[in-house]
Design a protein around this motif. Structure first.
Motif, PDB file in Angstrom:
ATOM      1  N   ALA A  87      -8.621   1.473  34.042  1.00 29.23           N
ATOM      2  CA  ALA A  87      -7.754   1.402  32.553  1.00 29.23           C
ATOM      3  C   ALA A  87      -6.445   0.332  33.464  1.00 29.23           C
ATOM      4  CB  ALA A  87      -7.326   2.320  31.832  1.00 29.23           C
ATOM      5  N   PRO A  88      -6.765  -0.928  33.595  1.00 25.84           N
ATOM      6  CA  PRO A  88      -5.885  -1.701  34.072  1.00 25.84           C
ATOM      7  C   PRO A  88      -4.212  -1.302  33.488  1.00 25.84           C
ATOM      8  CG  PRO A  88      -7.593  -3.005  33.609  1.00 25.84           C
ATOM      9  CD  PRO A  88      -7.941  -1.720  32.929  1.00 25.84           C
ATOM     10  N   ALA A  89      -4.369  -1.482  32.410  1.00 25.96           N
ATOM     11  CA  ALA A  89      -2.854  -1.460  31.819  1.00 25.96           C
ATOM     12  C   ALA A  89      -2.307  -0.168  32.450  1.00 25.96           C
ATOM     13  CB  ALA A  89      -3.004  -1.289  30.272  1.00 25.96           C
ATOM     14  N   LEU A  90      -3.151   0.875  32.542  1.00 26.79           N
ATOM     15  CA  LEU A  90      -2.370   2.149  33.567  1.00 26.79           C
ATOM     16  C   LEU A  90      -2.276   2.482  34.714  1.00 26.79           C
ATOM     17  CD1 LEU A  90      -4.056   4.657  30.802  1.00 26.79           C
ATOM     18  CD2 LEU A  90      -2.286   3.749  30.706  1.00 26.79           C
ATOM     19  N   ASP A  92      -3.423  -0.384  37.264  1.00 23.54           N
ATOM     20  CA  ASP A  92      -3.454  -1.457  38.270  1.00 23.54           C
ATOM     21  C   ASP A  92      -2.041  -1.862  38.296  1.00 23.54           C
ATOM     22  OD1 ASP A  92      -4.104  -3.783  39.757  1.00 23.54           O
ATOM     23  OD2 ASP A  92      -4.486  -5.092  38.040  1.00 23.54           O
ATOM     24  N   ARG A  93      -1.379  -1.312  39.531  1.00 24.08           N
ATOM     25  CA  ARG A  93       0.011  -1.442  39.790  1.00 24.08           C
ATOM     26  C   ARG A  93       0.176  -1.257  41.319  1.00 24.08           C
ATOM     27  NH1 ARG A  93       2.424   2.517  35.146  1.00 24.08           N
ATOM     28  NH2 ARG A  93       1.462   1.592  33.509  1.00 24.08           N
ATOM     29  N   PRO A  94       1.363  -1.464  41.819  1.00 21.44           N
ATOM     30  CA  PRO A  94       1.605  -1.366  43.108  1.00 21.44           C
ATOM     31  C   PRO A  94       2.277   0.005  43.374  1.00 21.44           C
ATOM     32  CG  PRO A  94       3.292  -2.486  42.163  1.00 21.44           C
ATOM     33  CD  PRO A  94       2.010  -2.500  41.228  1.00 21.44           C
ATOM     34  N   GLY A  95       2.700   0.533  44.357  1.00 19.03           N
ATOM     35  CA  GLY A  95       3.522   1.852  44.314  1.00 19.03           C
ATOM     36  C   GLY A  95       2.444   2.856  44.911  1.00 19.03           C
ATOM     37  N   THR A  96       2.606   4.208  44.426  1.00 23.06           N
ATOM     38  CA  THR A  96       1.664   5.357  44.618  1.00 23.06           C
ATOM     39  C   THR A  96       1.125   5.687  43.517  1.00 23.06           C
ATOM     40  OG1 THR A  96       3.168   7.172  44.291  1.00 23.06           O
ATOM     41  CG2 THR A  96       3.620   6.200  46.393  1.00 23.06           C
ATOM     42  N   PRO A  97       0.228   6.695  43.552  1.00 24.94           N
ATOM     43  CA  PRO A  97      -0.239   6.995  42.270  1.00 24.94           C
ATOM     44  C   PRO A  97       0.730   7.811  41.208  1.00 24.94           C
ATOM     45  CG  PRO A  97      -1.707   8.038  43.911  1.00 24.94           C
ATOM     46  CD  PRO A  97      -0.466   7.122  44.725  1.00 24.94           C
ATOM     47  N   TYR A  98       1.961   8.163  41.477  1.00 24.30           N
ATOM     48  CA  TYR A  98       2.742   8.515  40.679  1.00 24.30           C
ATOM     49  C   TYR A  98       4.165   7.778  40.572  1.00 24.30           C
ATOM     50  CZ  TYR A  98      -0.247  12.267  42.267  1.00 24.30           C
ATOM     51  OH  TYR A  98      -1.635  12.913  42.566  1.00 24.30           O
ATOM     52  N   LEU A  99       4.537   7.195  41.659  1.00 28.04           N
ATOM     53  CA  LEU A  99       5.850   6.336  41.894  1.00 28.04           C
ATOM     54  C   LEU A  99       5.723   4.875  41.898  1.00 28.04           C
ATOM     55  CD1 LEU A  99       7.188   8.636  44.684  1.00 28.04           C
ATOM     56  CD2 LEU A  99       7.445   9.150  42.233  1.00 28.04           C
ATOM     57  N   ASN A 109       3.974   7.869  32.773  1.00 28.05           N
ATOM     58  CA  ASN A 109       3.089   9.041  33.592  1.00 28.05           C
ATOM     59  C   ASN A 109       2.323   9.918  32.889  1.00 28.05           C
ATOM     60  OD1 ASN A 109       2.952   8.112  36.431  1.00 28.05           O
ATOM     61  ND2 ASN A 109       4.460   9.527  37.394  1.00 28.05           N
ATOM     62  N   ASP A 110       2.935  10.227  31.752  1.00 28.85           N
ATOM     63  CA  ASP A 110       2.433  11.058  30.612  1.00 28.85           C
ATOM     64  C   ASP A 110       1.200  10.340  30.021  1.00 28.85           C
ATOM     65  OD1 ASP A 110       3.762   9.076  29.355  1.00 28.85           O
ATOM     66  OD2 ASP A 110       5.035  10.460  27.714  1.00 28.85           O
ATOM     67  N   LEU A 111       1.279   9.373  29.512  1.00 30.87           N
ATOM     68  CA  LEU A 111       0.153   8.418  29.050  1.00 30.87           C
ATOM     69  C   LEU A 111      -0.800   8.380  30.224  1.00 30.87           C
ATOM     70  CD1 LEU A 111      -1.111   7.065  27.015  1.00 30.87           C
ATOM     71  CD2 LEU A 111       0.096   4.958  27.497  1.00 30.87           C
ATOM     72  N   ARG A 112      -0.601   7.990  31.375  1.00 27.84           N
ATOM     73  CA  ARG A 112      -1.495   7.803  32.625  1.00 27.84           C
ATOM     74  C   ARG A 112      -2.570   8.897  32.592  1.00 27.84           C
ATOM     75  NH1 ARG A 112       0.783   6.657  37.469  1.00 27.84           N
ATOM     76  NH2 ARG A 112      -0.558   5.463  38.165  1.00 27.84           N
ATOM     77  N   PHE A 113      -1.598  10.130  32.757  1.00 31.20           N
ATOM     78  CA  PHE A 113      -2.547  11.340  32.891  1.00 31.20           C
ATOM     79  C   PHE A 113      -3.283  11.931  31.534  1.00 31.20           C
ATOM     80  CE2 PHE A 113      -0.164  10.344  36.725  1.00 31.20           C
ATOM     81  CZ  PHE A 113      -1.124  10.272  37.598  1.00 31.20           C
ATOM     82  N   ALA A 114      -2.487  11.664  30.510  1.00 30.98           N
ATOM     83  CA  ALA A 114      -3.282  12.168  29.327  1.00 30.98           C
ATOM     84  C   ALA A 114      -4.390  11.416  29.186  1.00 30.98           C
ATOM     85  CB  ALA A 114      -2.277  11.918  28.154  1.00 30.98           C
ATOM     86  N   ALA A 115      -4.334   9.985  29.331  1.00 28.18           N
ATOM     87  CA  ALA A 115      -5.658   9.430  29.145  1.00 28.18           C
ATOM     88  C   ALA A 115      -6.659   9.765  30.315  1.00 28.18           C
ATOM     89  CB  ALA A 115      -5.187   7.817  29.525  1.00 28.18           C
ATOM     90  N   LEU A 116      -6.397  10.442  31.410  1.00 29.11           N
ATOM     91  CA  LEU A 116      -7.345  10.899  32.224  1.00 29.11           C
ATOM     92  C   LEU A 116      -7.728  11.843  31.938  1.00 29.11           C
ATOM     93  CD1 LEU A 116      -8.374  10.484  35.404  1.00 29.11           C
ATOM     94  CD2 LEU A 116      -6.702  12.396  35.847  1.00 29.11           C
ATOM     95  N   SER A 117      -7.100  12.926  30.998  1.00 26.12           N
ATOM     96  CA  SER A 117      -7.528  14.051  30.615  1.00 26.12           C
ATOM     97  C   SER A 117      -8.616  13.870  29.591  1.00 26.12           C
ATOM     98  CB  SER A 117      -6.445  15.047  30.088  1.00 26.12           C
ATOM     99  OG  SER A 117      -5.643  15.238  31.346  1.00 26.12           O
ATOM    100  N   LEU A 118      -8.259  12.999  28.646  1.00 28.43           N
ATOM    101  CA  LEU A 118      -9.024  12.607  27.305  1.00 28.43           C
ATOM    102  C   LEU A 118     -10.400  12.002  27.829  1.00 28.43           C
ATOM    103  CD1 LEU A 118      -9.328  12.586  24.486  1.00 28.43           C
ATOM    104  CD2 LEU A 118      -8.029  10.645  24.345  1.00 28.43           C
ATOM    105  N   ALA A 119     -10.064  11.183  28.795  1.00 19.87           N
ATOM    106  CA  ALA A 119     -11.492  10.768  29.330  1.00 19.87           C
ATOM    107  C   ALA A 119     -12.303  11.956  29.963  1.00 19.87           C
ATOM    108  CB  ALA A 119     -11.342   9.633  30.477  1.00 19.87           C
ATOM    109  N   GLY A 120     -11.820  12.880  30.818  1.00 16.92           N
ATOM    110  CA  GLY A 120     -12.596  13.968  30.996  1.00 16.92           C
ATOM    111  C   GLY A 120     -13.015  14.824  30.042  1.00 16.92           C
TER     112      GLY A 120
END
Ligand code: ADP
Length: 478
Positions: A87-90, A92-99, A109-120
């Motif tokens: 999901a490039p919009a979430l 595809d960025r530089p930095g670390t997984p969280y920062l 970050n809330d949306l980035r990992f909510a999306a991961l959870s919803l996909a799960g």
């Protein structure tokens, strides 16, 4: 026929790692495979993850995953079978997984990992058709909303939520609930409400079928206010569903006899060329005392401010310190200043460097872990395996994995390290003096190292406990 488990996590070594979570998520599939469980792991398609994928296959299109266009890819990296949420919009960025590059949390970050959870949850619900898991294993807050979405999809898939670190609460404002597709009905004390905010960690803790954390001592500590982050009441309520299962390490990757990053050895004496290489890498000359090391995220949790206070007595005894770490800027600066003050005896490298970490465990005489709290801790396990004597605070998994060299343990020949009171610079200073005293007796110190190298630190004991839990959960499936 092996049985299917979906793991959902924000990191998985060796593909993407910021700490111990990745090591554990990366090691469990191999450990559980031997026991008949087939784990496939869903991770976000961060930029460096996408760059490592070869021959990824598109398994599902999710055109509107919380408003974002996404795909689930299937890929193999080494032995790992991954589902990657592209999901490039979430991601595809530089930095670390969280920062971001400035070291601040990504604001979404809330949306980035909510999306991961919803996909799960979608995978558990059969969106991939060809593969449906019997249960879902959730790791930390980033997967905490999975049971919420499963409920909303009216899926009764059992879930196991593993707490790797209670201090990461996964908080967001209640106004974000709509954007994250979270139901108002769970914004309660029994649901995911946390002091007026929403906590993804609490969602996992209250709604997952069963809970584990990564050491027996941390499981008990979590029920106390000093460690429970305000969730100690929730943990007490769920005590019957919670077990502490000690982390292991991947003993194939972390094997001093075969490690390609070091001069291999199988006896403490074989550490000498690695010690030389380590000193050279950090620009230190040989010294009369022990060479101690720290490999760590730099955060308040790790107690390195206490080490800065305790260190002078150790240096006065001829000890030296090398430190590899990255994290909070203030701590980075304090440690760099320490190295400048004690040039020639303290050397600090800021950054994340896997190969250098291997050399440090192989070359150091001791590894220091003065954490204020430590759910399990892996660095002391690598230290044991590589013949570096761990000096650790008596908390969480550190208390469960190191046998203190008191008179009785030395007399019976079972000691593996030094254990001191947590959160106490004076106690740490005394532990460092004990280290120097033990080091000055070659025979005693070598025996400590040998005990550590022989101590079981793999998954032999813990993998069957996860397998038993998986079995219990899968049986709920009917
Ligand atoms: P945490 O997960 O809290 O960071 P653990 O002890 O459980 O602590 O795991 C830390 C893991 O991260 C270990 O594998 C350690 O070697 C690694 N690590 C931490 N900092 C660094 C660094 N700067 N460079 C390389 N490896 C690091």
């Amino acid at each position: 026929m092996s049985r299917a488990v979906l793991a959902v996590a924000s990191e998985c070594a060796p593909v993407i790692k910021t700490g111990g979570l990745a090591d554990v998520v990366g090691a469990l599939p191999g450990a559980l495979k031997l026991l008949g469980w087939h784990i496939r792991t869903l991770i976000p398609g961060y930029r460096p993850v996408m760059a490592q994928l070869e021959k990824a296959e598109v398994l599902a299109e999710l055109p509107d995953l919380l408003g974002v266009s996404a795909r689930i890819l299937g890929a193999r990296v080494g032995e790992l079978e991954l589902f990657v949420l592209d999901a490039p919009a979430l991601y595809d960025r530089p930095g670390t997984p969280y920062l971001n590059e400035a070291g601040r949390d990504w604001p979404d970050n809330d949306l980035r990992f909510a999306a991961l959870s919803l996909a799960g949850a979608a995978i558990a619900g059969g969106v991939l058709e060809m593969w449906i898991p019997e249960l879902v294993h959730l790791h930390d807050w980033q997967a905490g909303f999975v049971p919420v979405y499963l409920r909303q999809l009216r899926l009764e898939v059992p879930t196991l939520f593993t707490v790797h670190n209670m201090s990461f609460l996964g908080l967001t404002r209640r106004e974000r609930m709509l954007a994250l597709g979270l139901p108002q009905s769970l914004f309660t004390i029994e649901g995911f409400e946390y002091w007026g905010q929403v906590s993804a960690l609490k969602a996992g803790l209250t709604l997952a079928t069963k809970l584990t954390t990564v050491s027996p001592t941390y499981a008990r500590e979590l029920m106390r206010p000093e460690f429970g982050m305000g969730l100690e009441g929730v943990m007490r309520l769920r005590a019957a569903d919670l077990v502490g299962i000690l982390n292991g390490i991947d003993t194939k990757v972390w094997n001093p006899r075969t490690d390609p990053a070091i001069v291999p050895f199988d006896h403490p004496a074989g550490k000498a060329p690695n010690r030389r290489a380590l000193r050279a890498a950090f620009g230190l000359e040989p010294g009369p005392g022990p060479l101690a090391a720290v490999v760590s995220r730099l955060s308040d949790q790790k107690g390195l401010d206490l080490l800065i206070q305790a260190l002078p007595v150790f240096l006065a005894q001829g000890g030296q310190l090398v430190l590899l770490g990255s994290g909070e800027k203030e701590l980075e600066n304090a440690l760099l200043a320490l190295a400048e003050r004690h040039a020639g005896r303290v050397a600090v490298r800021i950054g994340f460097d896997e190969a250098l970490a291997h050399l440090i465990y192989a070359g150091a005489d001791a590894v220091l872990v003065p954490s204020r709290f430590e759910p399990c801790g892996l660095t002391q396990l690598y230290a044991l395996r590589y013949g570096a004597v761990p000096v650790v605070a008596r908390t969480g998994g550190l208390a469960d994995t190191v046998i203190h060299a008191n008179v009785a343990a030395l007399a019976t020949g079972c000691a593996t390290g030094i254990v001191h009171n947590p959160g106490d610079a004076q106690a740490l200073a005394e532990a460092l003096l004990d280290l120097c005293a033990l080091y000055s007796d070659r025979a005693v110190f070598t025996k400590l190292q040998q005990n550590g190298m022989a101590h079981p630190v793999g998954w032999e004991a813990s993998a069957p406990r996860y397998a038993a839990l998986y079995g219990e959960l899968a049986a709920l499936n009917g």
